[in-house]
Scaffold this motif. Structure first.
Motif, PDB file in Angstrom:
ATOM      1  N   MET A  74      74.914 -28.574  32.810  1.00  0.00           N
ATOM      2  CA  MET A  74      75.396 -27.592  33.785  1.00  0.00           C
ATOM      3  C   MET A  74      74.254 -27.102  34.668  1.00  0.00           C
ATOM      4  N   ARG A  75      73.108 -26.841  34.071  1.00  0.00           N
ATOM      5  CA  ARG A  75      71.958 -26.389  34.865  1.00  0.00           C
ATOM      6  C   ARG A  75      71.470 -27.483  35.803  1.00  0.00           C
ATOM      7  N   GLY A  76      71.448 -28.726  35.317  1.00  0.00           N
ATOM      8  CA  GLY A  76      71.043 -29.837  36.172  1.00  0.00           C
ATOM      9  C   GLY A  76      72.015 -30.058  37.311  1.00  0.00           C
ATOM     10  N   SER A  77      73.309 -29.902  37.036  1.00  0.00           N
ATOM     11  CA  SER A  77      74.324 -30.062  38.087  1.00  0.00           C
ATOM     12  C   SER A  77      74.136 -29.009  39.177  1.00  0.00           C
ATOM     13  N   ALA A  78      73.832 -27.774  38.770  1.00  0.00           N
ATOM     14  CA  ALA A  78      73.616 -26.707  39.753  1.00  0.00           C
ATOM     15  C   ALA A  78      72.428 -27.035  40.652  1.00  0.00           C
ATOM     16  N   ARG A  79      71.343 -27.510  40.047  1.00  0.00           N
ATOM     17  CA  ARG A  79      70.158 -27.864  40.846  1.00  0.00           C
ATOM     18  C   ARG A  79      70.465 -29.010  41.800  1.00  0.00           C
ATOM     19  N   ALA A  80      71.204 -30.011  41.313  1.00  0.00           N
ATOM     20  CA  ALA A  80      71.513 -31.175  42.133  1.00  0.00           C
ATOM     21  C   ALA A  80      72.424 -30.805  43.305  1.00  0.00           C
ATOM     22  N   LEU A  81      73.395 -29.954  43.048  1.00  0.00           N
ATOM     23  CA  LEU A  81      74.298 -29.533  44.109  1.00  0.00           C
ATOM     24  C   LEU A  81      73.560 -28.747  45.184  1.00  0.00           C
ATOM     25  N   LEU A  82      72.636 -27.889  44.763  1.00  0.00           N
ATOM     26  CA  LEU A  82      71.828 -27.148  45.732  1.00  0.00           C
ATOM     27  C   LEU A  82      70.985 -28.105  46.567  1.00  0.00           C
ATOM     28  N   ASP A 121      61.944 -15.247  46.037  1.00  0.00           N
ATOM     29  CA  ASP A 121      62.589 -15.520  47.319  1.00  0.00           C
ATOM     30  C   ASP A 121      63.171 -16.929  47.379  1.00  0.00           C
ATOM     31  N   ASP A 122      62.596 -17.855  46.608  1.00  0.00           N
ATOM     32  CA  ASP A 122      63.022 -19.247  46.647  1.00  0.00           C
ATOM     33  C   ASP A 122      64.437 -19.393  46.092  1.00  0.00           C
ATOM     34  N   PRO A 123      65.377 -19.948  46.867  1.00  0.00           N
ATOM     35  CA  PRO A 123      66.758 -20.046  46.392  1.00  0.00           C
ATOM     36  C   PRO A 123      66.913 -20.899  45.140  1.00  0.00           C
ATOM     37  N   ALA A 124      66.112 -21.957  45.003  1.00  0.00           N
ATOM     38  CA  ALA A 124      66.213 -22.794  43.804  1.00  0.00           C
ATOM     39  C   ALA A 124      65.800 -22.020  42.566  1.00  0.00           C
ATOM     40  N   GLU A 169      71.524 -16.129  48.629  1.00  0.00           N
ATOM     41  CA  GLU A 169      71.460 -15.347  49.862  1.00  0.00           C
ATOM     42  C   GLU A 169      70.346 -15.804  50.804  1.00  0.00           C
ATOM     43  N   PRO A 170      69.168 -16.258  50.303  1.00  0.00           N
ATOM     44  CA  PRO A 170      68.126 -16.712  51.236  1.00  0.00           C
ATOM     45  C   PRO A 170      68.544 -17.906  52.096  1.00  0.00           C
ATOM     46  N   LEU A 171      69.639 -18.570  51.735  1.00  0.00           N
ATOM     47  CA  LEU A 171      70.081 -19.730  52.514  1.00  0.00           C
ATOM     48  C   LEU A 171      70.909 -19.351  53.741  1.00  0.00           C
TER      49      LEU A 171
END
Length: 203
Positions: free
Chosen positions: A189-197, A84-87, A144-146
């Motif tokens: 790329m994975r770190g950028s996705a986490r940071a943007l979230l 369920d966690d969006p991250a 979607e959970p966001l």
């Protein structure tokens, strides 16, 4: 195969028609994997299918390229029992997406080149079949959970930001221009996705 079928394929000898279509798509994908530009004529020849028959399945070059794209049949990257966690959901999707990009890099690069060439040839044309936004759908599903925490516009902007930092375009720049290894590029790329979230979440 989850590609959208042409009306010709929906009646009559559907089993044979499905095999013929698969043969044409396989031939086109083999050309893409070798860095070649697939055309309906070339795919027909490679698949031992008549040109007239091939054009019943793929009336033009663009429709064949769309079917030959490595991501065409992939509907979701979350798996059967996503968290369920969006991250956590986003990490699953980005890991799968970047793995897919690296594993099909040759095909992805060829498709990117063909897409850009087609856009240059017809800049005012309708959106290219090659750029159908599959990754946008995968990332949106992950987040979607966001809904409710972010506005629809805010969620969409976040999805676009994450997509812009991942995918074949980002991989090409990070490896060819920035000189990173593929492993380093994927980690970034994975770190950028986490940071943007993290930056988009309400405080």
């Amino acid at each position: 195969m989850n590609d959208v079928s042409m009306p010709y394929e929906t009646h009559g000898r559907t089993g044979q028609k499905s095999r013929t279509r698969t043969a044409l798509v396989t031939a086109a994908r083999e050309m893409v994997a070798n860095g070649q530009t697939p055309t309906v004529d070339r795919a027909a020849s490679a698949a031992s299918v008549s040109r007239a028959t091939a054009y019943r399945y793929f009336p033009n070059h663009a429709s064949l390229l769309a079917a030959a794209h490595p991501e065409t049949g992939t509907q979701s990257l979350l798996g059967d029992d996503p968290p369920d966690d969006p991250a956590a959901r986003l990490d699953i999707v980005i890991r799968a997406f970047t793995t897919l990009i690296v594993e099909t890099e040759t095909q992805q690069r060829t498709m990117l080149r063909l897409s850009l060439e087609a856009q240059d040839a017809a800049p005012d044309h309708a959106p290219l079949p090659l750029r159908q936004g599959r990754a946008i759908g995968w990332i949106t599903e992950a987040l979607e959970p966001l809904r409710g925490q972010l506005t629809d516009e805010g969620l969409h902007r976040l999805v676009l930001a994450i997509r812009s930092a991942t995918g074949i375009e980002a991989l090409v720049w990070l490896t060819d221009m920035a000189g990173l290894s593929r492993d380093e590029a994927v980690d970034l790329m994975r770190g950028s996705a986490r940071a943007l979230l993290a930056s988009a979440l309400p405080v």
